[in-house]
Design a protein around this motif. Sequence first.
Motif, PDB file in Angstrom:
ATOM      1  N   ALA A  57      30.840  -8.371  29.518  1.00 26.32           N
ATOM      2  CA  ALA A  57      31.719  -7.340  28.608  1.00 26.32           C
ATOM      3  C   ALA A  57      32.429  -8.151  27.459  1.00 26.32           C
ATOM      4  O   ALA A  57      32.254  -7.665  26.486  1.00 26.32           O
ATOM      5  CB  ALA A  57      32.853  -6.823  29.622  1.00 26.32           C
ATOM      6  N   MET A  58      32.856  -9.325  27.719  1.00 23.55           N
ATOM      7  CA  MET A  58      33.470 -10.288  26.550  1.00 23.55           C
ATOM      8  C   MET A  58      32.389 -10.613  25.529  1.00 23.55           C
ATOM      9  O   MET A  58      32.491 -10.517  24.303  1.00 23.55           O
ATOM     10  CB  MET A  58      33.769 -11.505  27.285  1.00 23.55           C
ATOM     11  CG  MET A  58      34.603 -12.436  26.327  1.00 23.55           C
ATOM     12  SD  MET A  58      36.183 -11.945  25.728  1.00 23.55           S
ATOM     13  CE  MET A  58      37.253 -12.172  27.204  1.00 23.55           C
ATOM     14  N   SER A  64      30.058  -7.541  18.695  1.00 22.80           N
ATOM     15  CA  SER A  64      30.416  -6.372  17.732  1.00 22.80           C
ATOM     16  C   SER A  64      31.413  -6.852  16.713  1.00 22.80           C
ATOM     17  O   SER A  64      31.911  -6.102  15.882  1.00 22.80           O
ATOM     18  CB  SER A  64      31.068  -5.346  18.631  1.00 22.80           C
ATOM     19  OG  SER A  64      32.174  -5.484  19.297  1.00 22.80           O
ATOM     20  N   ASN A  65      31.744  -8.272  16.553  1.00 16.64           N
ATOM     21  CA  ASN A  65      32.353  -8.910  15.490  1.00 16.64           C
ATOM     22  C   ASN A  65      33.954  -8.573  15.793  1.00 16.64           C
ATOM     23  O   ASN A  65      34.667  -8.318  14.471  1.00 16.64           O
ATOM     24  CB  ASN A  65      31.923  -8.715  14.166  1.00 16.64           C
ATOM     25  CG  ASN A  65      32.422  -9.567  13.025  1.00 16.64           C
ATOM     26  OD1 ASN A  65      32.761 -10.754  13.268  1.00 16.64           O
ATOM     27  ND2 ASN A  65      32.693  -8.916  11.867  1.00 16.64           N
ATOM     28  N   VAL A 221      31.737 -18.754  26.807  1.00 18.90           N
ATOM     29  CA  VAL A 221      31.073 -17.280  26.599  1.00 18.90           C
ATOM     30  C   VAL A 221      31.148 -16.998  25.381  1.00 18.90           C
ATOM     31  O   VAL A 221      30.285 -16.211  24.533  1.00 18.90           O
ATOM     32  CB  VAL A 221      31.927 -16.498  27.874  1.00 18.90           C
ATOM     33  CG1 VAL A 221      31.244 -14.765  27.403  1.00 18.90           C
ATOM     34  CG2 VAL A 221      31.302 -16.728  29.187  1.00 18.90           C
ATOM     35  N   ILE A 222      32.515 -16.943  24.431  1.00 19.72           N
ATOM     36  CA  ILE A 222      32.785 -16.455  23.546  1.00 19.72           C
ATOM     37  C   ILE A 222      31.785 -17.104  22.408  1.00 19.72           C
ATOM     38  O   ILE A 222      31.164 -16.561  21.487  1.00 19.72           O
ATOM     39  CB  ILE A 222      34.221 -16.576  22.819  1.00 19.72           C
ATOM     40  CG1 ILE A 222      35.038 -15.512  23.802  1.00 19.72           C
ATOM     41  CG2 ILE A 222      34.690 -16.373  21.427  1.00 19.72           C
ATOM     42  CD1 ILE A 222      36.528 -15.758  23.725  1.00 19.72           C
ATOM     43  N   GLU A 223      31.847 -18.701  22.471  1.00 21.80           N
ATOM     44  CA  GLU A 223      31.126 -19.203  21.663  1.00 21.80           C
ATOM     45  C   GLU A 223      29.414 -18.952  21.669  1.00 21.80           C
ATOM     46  O   GLU A 223      28.874 -18.815  20.582  1.00 21.80           O
ATOM     47  CB  GLU A 223      31.194 -20.922  21.874  1.00 21.80           C
ATOM     48  CG  GLU A 223      32.541 -21.310  21.241  1.00 21.80           C
ATOM     49  CD  GLU A 223      32.814 -22.804  21.305  1.00 21.80           C
ATOM     50  OE1 GLU A 223      33.141 -23.510  20.494  1.00 21.80           O
ATOM     51  OE2 GLU A 223      32.107 -23.314  22.295  1.00 21.80           O
ATOM     52  N   GLU A 224      28.979 -18.681  23.080  1.00 23.68           N
ATOM     53  CA  GLU A 224      27.802 -18.345  23.012  1.00 23.68           C
ATOM     54  C   GLU A 224      27.667 -17.043  22.520  1.00 23.68           C
ATOM     55  O   GLU A 224      26.454 -16.878  21.777  1.00 23.68           O
ATOM     56  CB  GLU A 224      27.273 -18.278  24.407  1.00 23.68           C
ATOM     57  CG  GLU A 224      25.945 -18.152  24.911  1.00 23.68           C
ATOM     58  CD  GLU A 224      25.590 -18.102  26.156  1.00 23.68           C
ATOM     59  OE1 GLU A 224      24.831 -17.300  26.770  1.00 23.68           O
ATOM     60  OE2 GLU A 224      26.320 -18.825  27.080  1.00 23.68           O
ATOM     61  N   ALA A 225      28.209 -16.002  22.324  1.00 19.62           N
ATOM     62  CA  ALA A 225      28.188 -14.780  22.018  1.00 19.62           C
ATOM     63  C   ALA A 225      28.268 -14.734  20.232  1.00 19.62           C
ATOM     64  O   ALA A 225      27.500 -14.064  19.680  1.00 19.62           O
ATOM     65  CB  ALA A 225      29.276 -13.835  22.363  1.00 19.62           C
TER      66      ALA A 225
END
Length: 265
Positions: A57-58, A64-65, A221-225
């Motif tokens: 979900a994160m 989606s920026n 996870v955020i960096e990967e996204a």
Amino acid sequence: MAKKLEYKDLLAAGVHFGHLKRKWNPKMAPYIFMEKNGIHLIDINKTLVALDEAAKAMKGVVRSNKKVLFVATKKQAREIVEQVAKRTGMPYVTERWLGGMLTNFSTIRKSIKKLNSLEKLMKSESYENLTKRERLMMERKKEKMEKVLGGILEMNRLPGALFIVDIHREHIALAEAKRLGIPVFAMVDTDSDPTSVDYPIPANDDAYKSIELIVNYIGDVIEEAQQERKQEKEAQKLQAEENKKRAMDEGADLENAPESHDEEE
């Protein structure tokens, strides 16, 4: 790529240690493995499942920026949360949650503009003409504002999600996010209500090692996204250039094609 957390990682960080049994919230029952010496122990297998769901979900939010606002004002969480927020370029609140930070965002934006104006003034020539006392008062005002607003200076619009350490403590932030329909990801200990959060992560929200492990994982996870989004945009750009070139080539072929004449009968 975000390193997938394993059972042993969570165990070593003490993620499974909950609160005293008398402090428990009955709604945490599905996540409690057992009671030992009057303390509830969290089922780490449930935590691993919750982390997977939260990560998916994160990623959707970040790709989606949209921004993820990190919220943690307890002493043992401040430093690690600030580090991870800065590493990922996300806003954060680690000092004090100002009432209306989300529900009255326009007023908060005005306060940020005031702080920016103050910073500009302190770099101008007119600042040098002020008395020592006036300069000192201005510096104190700036420090005070920066302490509370420093982590959200670049937050120009409402965040796409919140990540909270200890919803019990950050109940005002949680209530504001719920009121605005902003999804909440949170570390939820045995004394809290997991049903009040969109993506609860059952975990010890008091021990530094536990907080560090979970917050760092969310940061990864955020960096990967962010990386996936960047690659996606680059691929779209290349595709658009290829389409444009193909269209130009096809146009040139049509211009150079010999004209066909119908034979006269």
